[in-house]
Design an enzyme around this catalytic site. Structure first.
Site, PDB file in Angstrom:
ATOM      1  N   ASP A   1      -7.531  -3.714  -0.174  1.00  0.00           N
ATOM      2  CA  ASP A   1      -8.348  -2.859  -1.027  1.00  0.00           C
ATOM      3  C   ASP A   1      -9.637  -2.594  -0.271  1.00  0.00           C
ATOM      4  O   ASP A   1     -10.286  -3.515   0.230  1.00  0.00           O
ATOM      5  CB  ASP A   1      -8.623  -3.467  -2.401  1.00  0.00           C
ATOM      6  CG  ASP A   1      -9.027  -2.373  -3.399  1.00  0.00           C
ATOM      7  OD1 ASP A   1      -8.287  -1.372  -3.520  1.00  0.00           O
ATOM      8  OD2 ASP A   1     -10.086  -2.499  -4.042  1.00  0.00           O
TER       9      ASP A   1
ATOM     10  N   HIS B   1     -13.399  -2.209  10.036  1.00  0.00           N
ATOM     11  CA  HIS B   1     -13.332  -3.197   8.971  1.00  0.00           C
ATOM     12  C   HIS B   1     -11.909  -3.735   8.816  1.00  0.00           C
ATOM     13  O   HIS B   1     -11.690  -4.927   8.727  1.00  0.00           O
ATOM     14  CB  HIS B   1     -13.856  -2.572   7.673  1.00  0.00           C
ATOM     15  CG  HIS B   1     -13.209  -1.258   7.296  1.00  0.00           C
ATOM     16  ND1 HIS B   1     -12.861  -0.299   8.225  1.00  0.00           N
ATOM     17  CD2 HIS B   1     -12.817  -0.761   6.091  1.00  0.00           C
ATOM     18  CE1 HIS B   1     -12.301   0.733   7.598  1.00  0.00           C
ATOM     19  NE2 HIS B   1     -12.260   0.481   6.307  1.00  0.00           N
TER      20      HIS B   1
ATOM     21  N   GLY C   1      -2.441   6.562   5.702  1.00  0.00           N
ATOM     22  CA  GLY C   1      -3.377   6.235   6.774  1.00  0.00           C
ATOM     23  C   GLY C   1      -3.446   4.740   7.025  1.00  0.00           C
ATOM     24  O   GLY C   1      -3.411   4.272   8.170  1.00  0.00           O
TER      25      GLY C   1
ATOM     26  N   ASN D   1      -0.839   4.113   0.886  1.00  0.00           N
ATOM     27  CA  ASN D   1      -1.732   5.006   1.637  1.00  0.00           C
ATOM     28  C   ASN D   1      -1.199   5.189   3.064  1.00  0.00           C
ATOM     29  O   ASN D   1      -1.139   4.228   3.838  1.00  0.00           O
ATOM     30  CB  ASN D   1      -3.149   4.406   1.636  1.00  0.00           C
ATOM     31  CG  ASN D   1      -4.143   5.248   2.413  1.00  0.00           C
ATOM     32  OD1 ASN D   1      -3.894   5.618   3.553  1.00  0.00           O
ATOM     33  ND2 ASN D   1      -5.277   5.545   1.794  1.00  0.00           N
TER      34      ASN D   1
ATOM     35  N   TYR E   1     -12.504   8.982   4.406  1.00  0.00           N
ATOM     36  CA  TYR E   1     -13.870   9.434   4.677  1.00  0.00           C
ATOM     37  C   TYR E   1     -14.225   9.471   6.172  1.00  0.00           C
ATOM     38  O   TYR E   1     -15.387   9.713   6.522  1.00  0.00           O
ATOM     39  CB  TYR E   1     -14.857   8.509   3.936  1.00  0.00           C
ATOM     40  CG  TYR E   1     -14.739   8.553   2.421  1.00  0.00           C
ATOM     41  CD1 TYR E   1     -15.419   9.524   1.678  1.00  0.00           C
ATOM     42  CD2 TYR E   1     -13.959   7.632   1.733  1.00  0.00           C
ATOM     43  CE1 TYR E   1     -15.323   9.564   0.291  1.00  0.00           C
ATOM     44  CE2 TYR E   1     -13.854   7.671   0.339  1.00  0.00           C
ATOM     45  CZ  TYR E   1     -14.535   8.637  -0.369  1.00  0.00           C
ATOM     46  OH  TYR E   1     -14.428   8.682  -1.740  1.00  0.00           O
TER      47      TYR E   1
ATOM     48  N   SER F   1       0.836  -1.195   0.000  1.00  0.00           N
ATOM     49  CA  SER F   1       0.000   0.000   0.000  1.00  0.00           C
ATOM     50  C   SER F   1       0.868   1.242   0.000  1.00  0.00           C
ATOM     51  O   SER F   1       1.955   1.246   0.587  1.00  0.00           O
ATOM     52  CB  SER F   1      -0.915   0.023   1.235  1.00  0.00           C
ATOM     53  OG  SER F   1      -1.671   1.214   1.259  1.00  0.00           O
TER      54      SER F   1
HETATM   55  O1  LIG Z   1     -10.669   3.186   7.384  1.00  0.00           O
HETATM   56  C1  LIG Z   1     -10.948   3.998   6.495  1.00  0.00           C
HETATM   57  N1  LIG Z   1     -11.246   5.274   6.791  1.00  0.00           N
HETATM   58  C2  LIG Z   1     -11.520   6.195   5.861  1.00  0.00           C
HETATM   59  N2  LIG Z   1     -11.509   5.948   4.543  1.00  0.00           N
HETATM   60  C3  LIG Z   1     -11.212   4.676   4.200  1.00  0.00           C
HETATM   61  C4  LIG Z   1     -10.940   3.673   5.123  1.00  0.00           C
HETATM   62  N3  LIG Z   1     -10.681   2.532   4.469  1.00  0.00           N
HETATM   63  C5  LIG Z   1     -10.812   2.810   3.190  1.00  0.00           C
HETATM   64  N4  LIG Z   1     -11.125   4.114   3.011  1.00  0.00           N
HETATM   65  C6  LIG Z   1     -11.279   4.834   1.745  1.00  0.00           C
HETATM   66  C7  LIG Z   1     -10.041   5.654   1.473  1.00  0.00           C
HETATM   67  C8  LIG Z   1      -9.882   5.551  -0.001  1.00  0.00           C
HETATM   68  O2  LIG Z   1     -10.689   6.538  -0.613  1.00  0.00           O
HETATM   69  C9  LIG Z   1     -10.451   4.180  -0.328  1.00  0.00           C
HETATM   70  C10 LIG Z   1      -9.393   3.098  -0.353  1.00  0.00           C
HETATM   71  O3  LIG Z   1      -8.888   2.968  -1.670  1.00  0.00           O
HETATM   72  P1  LIG Z   1      -7.701   1.912  -1.945  1.00  0.00           P
HETATM   73  O4  LIG Z   1      -7.447   1.819  -3.379  1.00  0.00           O
HETATM   74  O5  LIG Z   1      -7.971   0.660  -1.186  1.00  0.00           O
HETATM   75  O6  LIG Z   1      -6.446   2.594  -1.203  1.00  0.00           O
HETATM   76  P2  LIG Z   1      -5.454   3.700  -1.697  1.00  0.00           P
HETATM   77  O7  LIG Z   1      -5.511   3.889  -3.182  1.00  0.00           O
HETATM   78  O8  LIG Z   1      -5.642   4.914  -0.887  1.00  0.00           O
HETATM   79  O9  LIG Z   1      -4.037   3.076  -1.303  1.00  0.00           O
HETATM   80  P3  LIG Z   1      -3.450   1.654  -1.813  1.00  0.00           P
HETATM   81  O10 LIG Z   1      -4.276   1.197  -2.971  1.00  0.00           O
HETATM   82  O11 LIG Z   1      -2.023   1.934  -2.186  1.00  0.00           O
HETATM   83  O12 LIG Z   1      -3.511   0.727  -0.639  1.00  0.00           O
HETATM   84  O13 LIG Z   1     -11.378   3.904   0.701  1.00  0.00           O
HETATM   85 MG   LIG Z   2      -5.637   2.272  -4.370  1.00  0.00          MG
END
Ligand SMILES: O=c1nc[nH]c2c1ncn2[C@H]1C[C@H](O)[C@@H](COP(=O)(O)OP(=O)(O)OP(=O)(O)O)O1
Ligand SMILES: [Mg+2]
Length: 215
Positions: free
Chosen positions: A84, A197, A27, A25, A171, A23
């Site tokens: 994801d 989650h 956060g 991300n 979010y 990842s």
């Molecule tokens: O606990 C959470 N609290 C707040 N928002 C969250 C949470 N969990 C997922 N989310 C939102 C953030 C993002 O808009 C999407 C994940 O998208 P997702 O593609 O899995 O992650 P990402 O692109 O940010 O990073 P990466 O793909 O490198 O893991 O859902």
């Molecule tokens: Mg992503």
């Protein structure tokens, strides 16, 4: 905590185990860091190995998590864990769903995503603002692992009419927990990890890995 390369009595596994977190991300990486540290395990983000974000071309969280884990494992040569996740809003027929990160377009922006979500729900009354987070975790023992471990968990809530709180990411300031009487961004980090989650999916994944190691 124990993982597949440990001994049968569960000794000193976490010290030697290396795992790449697929990842980018910040956060998520923070939450995984806290969760896995409390299990005595440290993991390394994919950036340490020069893994770039993959294109998330799947139509499901499962497919996208697999794409991420496979690339991170291929480049690093290590077992990989990918997440994801996203937000499913009932009044929006499940949107933004797998597109949550890019809901308001590229480059990804939590602030613009939250603003777009509030706008999309502007005319939706409180009692119709139900939503849930989804988290799918994929664990690959190696890049060609034909039997990935896959876990999915959701977290129910409601979308607020304005943001509350400073914690979390994504979010979270808009995600209201009726039972807690707080938004996710108003929870302490440990509380979020216990309820979320992601936290519950990881707990289940670790239990599966432990079972596998004891066989
Ligand atoms: O606990 C959470 N609290 C707040 N928002 C969250 C949470 N969990 C997922 N989310 C939102 C953030 C993002 O808009 C999407 C994940 O998208 P997702 O593609 O899995 O992650 P990402 O692109 O940010 O990073 P990466 O793909 O490198 O893991 O859902
Ligand atoms: Mg992503």
């Amino acid at each position: 905590m124990a993982l597949p390369n440990g001994d049968r009595r569960g000794n000193a596994v976490s010290v030697t185990h290396a795992l790449v977190l697929a990842s980018g991300n910040a956060g998520k990486l923070r939450e995984f860091g806290q969760l896995l540290k409390s299990l005595g395990l440290s993991v390394r983000p994919q950036a340490e190995f020069g893994v770039d974000d993959v294109e998330e071309t799947g139509l499901t969280f499962v497919e996208n998590a697999l794409l991420k884990a496979r690339e991170a494992s291929r480049v690093s040569g290590l077992p990989a864990l990918a997440d994801d996740s996203g937000l499913e809003v009932d009044a929006l027929q499940g949107q933004p769903g797998i597109y949550s990160a890019r809901y308001a377009g590229e480059p990804k922006s939590d602030a613009r995503n939250n603003a777009k979500l509030l706008e999309a729900l502007a005319d939706v009354p409180r009692e119709e603002r139900s939503a849930r987070y989804w988290c799918v975790l994929v664990y690959l023992r190696h890049a060609d692992d034909p039997v990935p471990i896959i876990v999915q968990r959701s977290w129910e809530g409601e979308i607020l009419e304005q943001p509350r709180g400073e914690g979390g990411f994504g979010y979270d300031p808009l995600f209201w927990l009726p039972e807690q009487g707080r938004s996710v961004a108003e929870l302490a980090a440990e509380e979020k990890n216990r309820l979320s989650h992601r936290g519950r999916a990881l707990e289940a994944l670790v239990a599966t890995l432990d079972e596998e190691r004891q066989r």
